[in-house]
Design a protein around this motif. Structure first.
Motif, PDB file in Angstrom:
ATOM      1  N   ARG A 114     -10.688   3.823   1.865  1.00  0.00           N
ATOM      2  CA  ARG A 114      -9.690   5.066   2.119  1.00  0.00           C
ATOM      3  C   ARG A 114      -9.551   5.710   0.779  1.00  0.00           C
ATOM      4  NH1 ARG A 114      -4.725   5.197   4.413  1.00  0.00           N
ATOM      5  NH2 ARG A 114      -5.293   7.219   4.990  1.00  0.00           N
ATOM      6  N   ASN A 157       0.791   4.005  -3.029  1.00  0.00           N
ATOM      7  CA  ASN A 157       0.280   5.303  -2.456  1.00  0.00           C
ATOM      8  C   ASN A 157       1.304   6.318  -2.553  1.00  0.00           C
ATOM      9  OD1 ASN A 157      -2.238   4.145  -2.096  1.00  0.00           O
ATOM     10  ND2 ASN A 157      -1.974   4.025   0.354  1.00  0.00           N
ATOM     11  N   LYS A 175       4.382   6.405  -1.084  1.00  0.00           N
ATOM     12  CA  LYS A 175       5.095   6.917   0.138  1.00  0.00           C
ATOM     13  C   LYS A 175       6.390   6.356   0.457  1.00  0.00           C
ATOM     14  CE  LYS A 175       1.274   8.861   1.830  1.00  0.00           C
ATOM     15  NZ  LYS A 175       1.099  10.439   1.724  1.00  0.00           N
ATOM     16  N   GLU A 189       0.931  -1.185   0.155  1.00  0.00           N
ATOM     17  CA  GLU A 189      -0.043   0.056  -0.196  1.00  0.00           C
ATOM     18  C   GLU A 189       0.929   1.400   0.013  1.00  0.00           C
ATOM     19  OE1 GLU A 189      -2.630  -0.115   3.345  1.00  0.00           O
ATOM     20  OE2 GLU A 189      -3.525  -2.026   2.510  1.00  0.00           O
ATOM     21  N   VAL A 211      -7.185   6.572  -1.343  1.00  0.00           N
ATOM     22  CA  VAL A 211      -5.831   6.597  -1.574  1.00  0.00           C
ATOM     23  C   VAL A 211      -5.802   6.022  -2.898  1.00  0.00           C
ATOM     24  CG1 VAL A 211      -4.962   6.362   0.833  1.00  0.00           C
ATOM     25  CG2 VAL A 211      -5.684   4.553  -0.619  1.00  0.00           C
ATOM     26  N   GLY A 251      -9.575  10.365   3.226  1.00  0.00           N
ATOM     27  CA  GLY A 251      -8.151  10.189   3.052  1.00  0.00           C
ATOM     28  C   GLY A 251      -7.332  11.307   2.199  1.00  0.00           C
ATOM     29  N   PRO A 252      -6.043  11.067   2.160  1.00  0.00           N
ATOM     30  CA  PRO A 252      -5.235  12.156   1.631  1.00  0.00           C
ATOM     31  C   PRO A 252      -5.694  12.401   0.304  1.00  0.00           C
ATOM     32  CG  PRO A 252      -3.885   9.979   1.847  1.00  0.00           C
ATOM     33  CD  PRO A 252      -5.414   9.952   2.467  1.00  0.00           C
ATOM     34  N   SER A 253      -6.091  11.533  -0.493  1.00  0.00           N
ATOM     35  CA  SER A 253      -6.454  11.876  -1.983  1.00  0.00           C
ATOM     36  C   SER A 253      -7.773  12.553  -2.292  1.00  0.00           C
ATOM     37  CB  SER A 253      -6.486  10.666  -2.950  1.00  0.00           C
ATOM     38  OG  SER A 253      -5.212   9.976  -2.859  1.00  0.00           O
TER      39      SER A 253
END
Length: 380
Positions: free
Chosen positions: A205, A128, A130, A124, A207, A237-239
């Protein structure tokens, strides 16, 4: 038999382990069984100071990474909280996160510890954006599988696909048990309804790993073809901001509803028609089983454990990941043909009730737990 279910954070997020473990307590509420749930409160940060040494690799080789540092501090915090809060002896501990498993085996070395791996955290993170595939964080997290194998008494995972994923990183993949999650049918009740416009939904989420950018592109194609739909995106989520902008740019924002985080999506899931999630990776994909129990038609991608739930054309439709055209075609099939959509949904519901019931999981777990009876009970 005194049992401890060791989670990571409190079971308050929908999906996955949180959709199963709290509901298992009722199945183990008898004189024969005593079950507790343990987790690390989110307020606990930076408390642990214990030195950590792993048996199978030297984690300090990756110690320059802030992500690895954060992971290890969380592990120390879990150790600190476990030593502070747990004084009872247990007959068996079932952990549902690598940190929980390793901490429990450190604190209770003579107690059998089983570890169920529910997802691939490192995969993930790569998807994503990261961490980099093959980078230090990736290698560190992959090495944790070997440490789990060495330290715990039994590795369990939720799909055959995930066992194959783990195989290169452990010595004996053939010993890993496969046990899909189970769901309490009482929480998922199909509701007869007629929607004039077919209602699509996704729960996840927000993402990149979930492929919602591909879903929005597919919806844009549906709109170009004058295929009617409304899309409901449940989760945060962040997206989110990026996805909302993308929906506007593609001209589908007015046909898309962003709900944000919702604690119990299963309460209104039955009023939709089609569950779609074009994930780029899934260890199992619990939300597909939940949507099936609500009698929704399923559309997913042929990744991870999803094909173990969906037989293409029988109880849902599968498309390749990152293929907006194929996804649009699959969605069009189930949107324009209500009879086909209903048949897929009915078959999916029957399979989910048969294969993913909480009763089935409880029976399997009891049998597994009893095989360890008498092997150890130790206090701190």
């Amino acid at each position: 038999m005194r049992l401890l279910q060791a989670l990571f954070f409190p079971p308050e997020q929908p999906g996955g382990v949180s959709s199963m473990i709290p509901y298992l307590q009722e199945k183990f509420s008898s004189a024969r069984w005593e079950m507790e749930i343990f987790s690390l409160p989110k307020r606990i940060r930076g408390k642990g100071r214990e030195e950590v040494v792993f048996e199978t690799f030297d984690w300090t080789e990756y110690g320059d990474s802030p992500i690895v540092q954060k992971y290890m501090q969380t592990y120390r915090d879990y150790l600190w909280w476990t030593r502070l809060r747990l004084q009872k002896p247990y007959d068996l501990i079932h952990a549902h996160h690598p940190i929980a498993a390793l901490a429990m085996k450190t604190v209770f070395p003579e107690t059998p510890v089983l570890q169920t791996t529910h997802s691939s955290y490192e995969r993930e993170l790569v998807l994503n954006g990261k961490i980099e595939e093959g980078g230090p964080e990736h290698r560190f997290l992959l090495a944790m599988y070997g440490e789990l194998e060495a330290k715990t008494d039994q590795l369990i995972t939720v799909s055959d696909a995930f066992r194959r994923y783990m195989a290169p990183h452990i010595r004996h993949p053939e010993k890993v048990k496969i046990m899909p999650n189970g769901y309490d049918e009482r929480r998922f009740k199909p509701v007869p309804h007629e929607n004039e416009v077919p209602q699509l939904m996704a729960v996840c989420r927000l993402v990149p790993a979930k492929g919602l950018d591909i879903l929005l592109q597919a919806c844009a194609r549906l709109k170009e073809r004058n295929v009617p739909y409304v899309l409901h995106l449940i989760g945060d989520g962040p997206s989110r901001e990026e996805l909302e902008q993308m929906a506007q740019d593609l001209g589908v924002y007015d046909d898309t509803i962003f709900y944000g985080y919702t604690l119990h999506p299963e309460e209104f899931m039955p009023f939709f028609d089609i569950f779609v999630l074009p994930s780029r990776a899934e260890a199992f994909g619990s939300v597909f089983a939940e949507a099936a129990l609500c009698c929704l038609a399923l559309v997913g991608t042929s990744v991870g454990g999803v094909p173990e739930q969906i037989e293409h054309g029988v109880n849902g439709l599968l498309v390749p990941p990152d293929d907006a055209e194929a996804l649009a075609n699959a969605l069009e099939q189930v949107i324009v043909d209500p009879s086909y959509r209903y048949e897929l949904a009915r078959t999916a519901c029957e399979k989910a009730k048969s294969n993913y019931s909480l009763n089935r999981v409880a029976i399997e777990l009891k049998r597994l737990y009893l095989s360890y009876e008498g092997r150890g009970r130790q206090t701190v």
